[in-house]
Design an enzyme around this catalytic site. Structure first.
Site, PDB file in Angstrom:
ATOM      1  N   GLY A  34      68.208  31.814   0.952  1.00 17.32           N
ATOM      2  CA  GLY A  34      67.001  31.958   1.699  1.00 17.32           C
ATOM      3  C   GLY A  34      67.040  33.169   2.605  1.00 17.32           C
ATOM      4  O   GLY A  34      67.951  34.076   2.323  1.00 17.32           O
ATOM      5  N   GLU A  74      66.241  36.034   9.647  1.00 17.45           N
ATOM      6  CA  GLU A  74      65.787  36.999  10.565  1.00 17.45           C
ATOM      7  C   GLU A  74      66.850  38.235  10.346  1.00 17.45           C
ATOM      8  O   GLU A  74      66.511  39.414  10.236  1.00 17.45           O
ATOM      9  CB  GLU A  74      65.762  36.982  12.059  1.00 17.45           C
ATOM     10  CG  GLU A  74      64.711  37.900  12.656  1.00 17.45           C
ATOM     11  CD  GLU A  74      64.913  38.277  13.959  1.00 17.45           C
ATOM     12  OE1 GLU A  74      64.187  39.021  14.393  1.00 17.45           O
ATOM     13  OE2 GLU A  74      65.812  37.700  14.596  1.00 17.45           O
ATOM     14  N   PHE A  75      68.377  37.777  10.513  1.00 11.61           N
ATOM     15  CA  PHE A  75      69.334  38.927  10.421  1.00 11.61           C
ATOM     16  C   PHE A  75      69.886  39.203   9.109  1.00 11.61           C
ATOM     17  O   PHE A  75      70.571  40.254   8.938  1.00 11.61           O
ATOM     18  CB  PHE A  75      70.382  38.358  11.317  1.00 11.61           C
ATOM     19  CG  PHE A  75      69.796  38.105  12.764  1.00 11.61           C
ATOM     20  CD1 PHE A  75      69.598  39.292  13.622  1.00 11.61           C
ATOM     21  CD2 PHE A  75      69.715  36.702  13.395  1.00 11.61           C
ATOM     22  CE1 PHE A  75      69.443  39.334  14.769  1.00 11.61           C
ATOM     23  CE2 PHE A  75      69.407  36.719  14.624  1.00 11.61           C
ATOM     24  CZ  PHE A  75      68.937  37.934  15.373  1.00 11.61           C
ATOM     25  N   GLY A  76      69.526  38.639   8.123  1.00 10.60           N
ATOM     26  CA  GLY A  76      69.870  38.926   6.564  1.00 10.60           C
ATOM     27  C   GLY A  76      69.829  37.627   5.777  1.00 10.60           C
ATOM     28  O   GLY A  76      69.087  36.747   6.280  1.00 10.60           O
ATOM     29  N   VAL A 129      70.854  34.422   3.779  1.00 11.61           N
ATOM     30  CA  VAL A 129      71.331  33.089   3.727  1.00 11.61           C
ATOM     31  C   VAL A 129      71.917  32.533   2.353  1.00 11.61           C
ATOM     32  O   VAL A 129      71.110  32.540   1.429  1.00 11.61           O
ATOM     33  CB  VAL A 129      70.538  31.860   4.372  1.00 11.61           C
ATOM     34  CG1 VAL A 129      71.522  30.515   4.438  1.00 11.61           C
ATOM     35  CG2 VAL A 129      69.878  32.313   5.699  1.00 11.61           C
ATOM     36  N   ASP A 166      62.712  24.796  20.117  1.00 12.60           N
ATOM     37  CA  ASP A 166      62.083  25.136  18.682  1.00 12.60           C
ATOM     38  C   ASP A 166      62.302  23.911  17.771  1.00 12.60           C
ATOM     39  O   ASP A 166      62.581  24.117  16.817  1.00 12.60           O
ATOM     40  CB  ASP A 166      62.638  26.238  18.214  1.00 12.60           C
ATOM     41  CG  ASP A 166      61.651  27.055  17.437  1.00 12.60           C
ATOM     42  OD1 ASP A 166      60.370  26.419  16.921  1.00 12.60           O
ATOM     43  OD2 ASP A 166      62.023  28.125  16.562  1.00 12.60           O
TER      44      ASP A 166
HETATM   45  O1  ACK Z   1      64.465  25.101   3.086  1.00 12.22           O
HETATM   46  P1  ACK Z   1      65.876  25.911   2.506  1.00 12.22           P
HETATM   47  O2  ACK Z   1      66.049  25.581   1.296  1.00 12.22           O
HETATM   48  O3  ACK Z   1      66.763  25.541   3.785  1.00 12.22           O
HETATM   49  O4  ACK Z   1      65.501  27.518   2.826  1.00 12.22           O
HETATM   50  C1  ACK Z   1      66.228  27.871   4.028  1.00 12.22           C
HETATM   51  C2  ACK Z   1      66.982  29.086   4.048  1.00 12.22           C
HETATM   52  O5  ACK Z   1      68.270  28.802   4.011  1.00 12.22           O
HETATM   53  C3  ACK Z   1      66.641  30.174   5.055  1.00 12.22           C
HETATM   54  O6  ACK Z   1      67.032  29.514   6.485  1.00 12.22           O
HETATM   55  C4  ACK Z   1      68.414  27.220   4.006  1.00 12.22           C
HETATM   56  N1  ACK Z   1      69.401  26.866   4.836  1.00 12.22           N
HETATM   57  C5  ACK Z   1      69.835  27.350   5.921  1.00 12.22           C
HETATM   58  N2  ACK Z   1      70.970  26.680   6.555  1.00 12.22           N
HETATM   59  C6  ACK Z   1      71.614  25.737   5.521  1.00 12.22           C
HETATM   60  C7  ACK Z   1      72.629  25.075   5.342  1.00 12.22           C
HETATM   61  N3  ACK Z   1      73.501  24.912   6.095  1.00 12.22           N
HETATM   62  N4  ACK Z   1      72.711  24.433   4.167  1.00 12.22           N
HETATM   63  C8  ACK Z   1      71.862  24.592   3.055  1.00 12.22           C
HETATM   64  N5  ACK Z   1      70.805  25.344   3.201  1.00 12.22           N
HETATM   65  C9  ACK Z   1      70.656  26.164   4.521  1.00 12.22           C
HETATM   66  C10 ACK Z   1      67.172  26.638   4.785  1.00 12.22           C
END
Ligand code: ACK
Length: 893
Positions: A538, A541-543, A545, A656
């Site tokens: 994913g 905002e900062f880069g 994931v 939030d």
């Molecule tokens: O809905 P998602 O698959 O779950 O898409 C977003 C994306 O990264 C951007 O935030 C996923 N995400 C964020 N943190 C985690 C995490 N700890 N484990 C698995 N997915 C994550 C989030």
């Protein structure tokens, strides 16, 4: 000398070979090369091109040599300004074996390693020559010879390197000449890499009829530019046609950076991919790509601040480019106050009186200062045990008296009081020392038996009442209005941080002067080599994931999520990014996303957390619509409430809370995520600006937080109610497509979201309780956990659903996404609920009146081709609402 063998004497020019006459060429030049571009000076940059030679702009002799002498010849013409036109022509099409060379003078390449040659020429069509001449050619050759020697032209023909054979796109015939139409060809070739200081060009004619009108030699450069406050100098493009040269920029005057900005110069002379930037240093602000000093009366304290700001009240600057403002005479600001804080006159409180003193408490009172600096908004009372100043308590009070309790007997306490007005805090009063009473052992032995018995009985009765009360309240999961006095707040500090007795408390990373210290206090530094990134999941905002694996030596390998900070970040972005880790690192709870650590010592900067296989809760529920049992849904809600209870106990307000900010793992365990400083709301696409300028996710936020930014754990409870609604409706959008403004209005007027379909009555009741207007009447998170636990232990309590006839919509009237329930046609109704696309299908299938529509079932919808679950729900909900309205009318809360 170029050429082999003796040159043949020049043959007489055949009368039927028509060469363009000099006059015609002149005309041609004037027509095709309009005056302005006719004479561009040597060295001038044409866009990003720099000329090394332009035959049209050389005023005197070009110094070119023709060999043999009867081959190429220069037409000695002048233009309208009597400047020579250097045109060379050759037309020995009648004779066999032509080998006519025209050599330029030495051309310096001025450091360029790739040069371009632009030729403009006309060429006679051989077919237009009478008699079909077998010797006539329609091409000529171009060569170069590299040398550092400016006098090195006398080289052999075979030492020249061929650049290309040049053919014309357009050749001209006798007819064209008759019409005075000339066809000028332009051809460009490039040569490189060049390694010497300069070169010669040569044009070889082998029997064509050519007029070489102009030769322009140039190189390309990326011209000097200022981007992101960094100067990137003139840069000659690379030798290779696909090369990108990385160029370091230097900050403009009065600007600074942590890392020099970079840009890339393409072979075409364009600047690409800027990375990093400079910032105007403290005291300067950006204007038209420069840093200008802050004017008098303005200041800028940090490079990161965008603009110079007006000095706060009662302060001024003596000079331009100030980084702070000085307090006017008799006005002061504490060293620890930010420079944006007004200077105030101390209104010191002098008259502090001791009231009732007990062994554990001291009461104080004081008088309002004689000349307060405006209306006093509150007093701040700081106290600590004498000689224990690092551990102090602060009480805020709107009244001129307080009682400090929880004190040690027979101990001296130091008190200081200050007042706050709209202009800020005044100075603290001097220190007042008062002592608590001792525990009087003698006194108790002096008492008669009767009072002892009376005291004992009283204590016993009170204790009994407390125990009974505790037991009764402990067995019920009820909640009542908070009893605390909202006028008085009490906080305990230890080494500058708030501390509640017996409870671990959240520490705002903002309280650290150095944000790096906060990160390293709460987050482990991980070596980048321990992390392997597997895929991008994913964008934050900062880069990006990413998901990946973490293997710390001596520990089990773990699947992890990795948030990265994109390159070119500002210092503020880095601080905000790592701020989330500083917060997350303070939490340790099974329903709060767990921080593994951070990477700050190498780049990219990363935050590493546990991996949650099912991603964010809202997307997960939408994907699995209708797939879970009620108990599973309540289990998810219980987890979220438990995480929130932990956060509220720690004194952390999330602000939030929404299903999109909850992550869910493969065991359906939900964890609260997305912590941050001010940026939480910046980065949430749901957050909208309010009239007061804050950015708030309206649909999830309690009215008092929207109206006057009163964010508390009670406002988190409101958001939790919305999350409950999202979960039970499998990710439906709260208030559907209503606008934010309509949501604010509807909620203010007392309307609430209706129960989701098939919702247990107990859950909907809990939602409504979370949405109480009075925040003190909302349940606390520990009560919510307790209620949900009870429901899970007693699943039959979830069997009573909010039935259709009592699912009274609280969202009626013009706020309702479902319309006002009075529709003149099926089309009007479907349009009102934004389902207009199905009008035709309804009409074609006999649902042409509202009476007929009232009979529609879910089955019918599927048969009609309404396959999207969201659309089915919208239509069925609307029908329900209409039926309910007919029966009950509108019943706002
Ligand atoms: O809905 P998602 O698959 O779950 O898409 C977003 C994306 O990264 C951007 O935030 C996923 N995400 C964020 N943190 C985690 C995490 N700890 N484990 C698995 N997915 C994550 C989030």
């Amino acid at each position: 000398m170029p050429g082999s063998g003796r040159p043949s004497p020049p043959p007489p020019r055949p009368p039927w070979v028509l060469l363009p006459s000099p006059a015609l060429l002149l005309l041609l030049l004037l027509v095709l090369l309009p005056g302005g571009t006719l004479r561009s000076g040597l060295d001038s940059a044409v866009g990003s091109e720099v000329n090394l030679l332009d035959s049209r702009s050389v005023m005197g002799d070009l110094g070119w040599i023709a060999y043999p002498k009867n081959g190429w010849e220069e037409i000695g013409e002048v233009d309208e300004n009597y400047a020579p036109i250097h045109t060379y022509q050759v037309c020995r099409v009648m004779e066999q074996s032509q080998n006519n060379w025209l050599l330029t003078s030495w051309i310096s390449n001025r450091g360029a390693s790739r040069i371009f040659i632009e030729l403009k020429f006309t060429l006679r069509d051989c077919n237009s020559l009478p008699g079909g001449l077998g010797t006539c050619k329609e091409t000529f050759n171009m060569y170069y010879f590299e040398t550092d020697d400016e006098d090195g032209r006398n080289v052999k023909e075979n030492q020249y390197i061929k650049i290309d054979t040049i053919a014309a796109d357009e050749s001209f015939t006798e007819l064209d000449l008759g019409d005075r139409v000339m066809k000028l060809n332009t051809e460009v070739r490039d040569v490189g890499p060049l390694t010497k200081k300069g070169f010669y060009l040569a044009f070889q004619d082998v029997g064509a009829c050519i007029a070489l009108v102009s030769v322009r030699v140039y190189y390309k450069k990326c011209p000097e530019v200022i981007r992101n406050l960094a100067i990137f100098p003139d840069t000659i493009t690379g030798a290779d046609s696909s090369q990108l040269l990385e160029v370091l920029g230097s900050c403009v005057n009065h600007s600074v950076t942590d890392e020099p900005p970079r840009m890339h110069c393409s072979a075409e002379g364009e600047w690409l991919v800027p990375i990093g930037k400079c910032m105007c240093k403290a005291g300067y602000e950006e204007k038209n790509n420069t840093c200008q000093a802050c004017q008098l009366g303005f200041f800028k304290d940090l490079p990161q601040s965008q603009r110079c700001t007006k000095c706060p009240p009662h302060s001024y600057t003596r000079e331009e480019a100030s980084t702070t403002c000085l307090c006017e005479e008799h006005y002061f600001r504490k060293d620890s106050d930010p420079p944006t804080m007004a200077c105030t006159t101390p209104s010191p409180i002098t008259n502090v009186k001791k009231g009732k003193v007990a062994k554990n408490s001291i009461s104080l009172s004081w008088q309002e200062p004689d000349r307060p600096n405006g209306i006093i908004l509150e007093y701040e009372i700081k106290y600590f045990e004498k000689d224990q100043e690092t551990s102090y308590t602060i009480i805020k009070s709107k009244e001129t008296k307080i009682t400090a309790d929880g004190l040690k007997p027979a101990s001296v306490y130091v008190f200081q009081i200050r007042a706050r007005t709209a202009a800020g805090y005044g100075g603290f009063s001097r220190r007042f020392e008062f002592e608590t009473s001792p525990v009087s052992v003698a006194a108790s032995s002096d008492q008669t038996q009767i009072p002892i018995i009376a005291v004992s009985v009283t204590v016993g009765v009170i204790l009994l009442a407390v125990v009974i009360g505790f037991l009764l309240s402990g067995r019920r999961c009820g909640y009542s209005k908070a009893k605390q006095d909202p006028e008085e707040e009490k906080m305990h500090f230890h080494n500058g941080h708030i501390k509640l007795p017996g409870v671990r408390t959240y520490i705002d990373p903002h309280t650290y002067e150095d944000p790096n210290q906060a990160v390293h206090e709460f987050a482990k530094e991980i070596e980048a080599s321990c992390i392997s990134i597997e895929r991008v999941i994913g964008a934050g905002e900062f880069g990006e994931v990413c998901s990946g694996r973490l293997k710390i030596p001596g520990k089990r390998e773990l699947p992890v999520a990795i948030k990265t900070l994109k390159v070119g970040y500002t210092e503020k972005q880095r601080r905000d990014f790592l701020g989330e880790a500083s917060i997350m690192g303070q939490f340790d709870h099974p329903n709060i996303i767990h921080l593994e650590g951070v990477v700050t010592k190498s780049k990219p900067v990363m935050i590493v957390t546990e991996y949650m296989e099912n991603g964010s809760l809202d997307t997960f529920l939408k994907k699995n619509d209708g797939q879970f049992t009620v108990i599973q849904l309540v289990g998810m809600l219980r987890g979220i409430a438990s995480g929130m209870k932990y956060l509220s106990d720690m004194g952390y307000v999330h602000r939030d809370l929404a299903a999109r900010n909850i992550l869910i793992n493969s065991n359906l365990v939900c964890k609260v995520s997305d912590f941050g400083l001010s940026r939480i709301l910046e980065d949430d696409p749901e957050a909208a600006y309010t009239t007061r300028g804050g950015k708030i996710p309206i649909r999830w936020t309690a009215p008092e937080a929207i109206a006057f930014r009163k964010f508390t754990s009670a406002s988190d409870v409101w958001s939790y109610g919305i999350v409950m609604w999202e979960v039970v409706s499998y990710g439906e959008r709260p208030y559907w497509e209503m606008t934010n403004q309509d949501v604010i209005k509807a909620v203010e007027e007392g309307y609430r979201l209706p129960s989701p379909m098939d919702c247990p009555a107990a859950l909907y009741q809990l939602m409504l309780d979370c949405w109480q207007k009075d925040r003190n009447s909302r349940p606390k998170f520990d009560e919510i956990v307790c209620i949900l636990d009870k429901l899970i232990r007693n699943p039959s309590s979830l069997k009573t659903l909010v039935n259709a006839s009592s699912r009274v919509s609280n969202l009626l009237g013009e706020h309702s996404p479902l319309g006002n329930g009075v529709y003149r046609s099926v089309g009007e109704w479907l349009e009102a609920i934004k389902m207009g696309r199905y009008t035709e299908i309804f009409m074609e299938n006999g649902y042409s009146s509202m009476d007929a529509v009232a009979q529609v079932t879910l089955e019918d919808l599927r048969r009609l081709g309404v396959t999207l679950v969201g659309h089915q729900k919208k239509i069925m909900n609307s029908l329900q609402e209409m039926k309910v309205q007919l029966v009950n009318g509108m019943v706002p809360l």
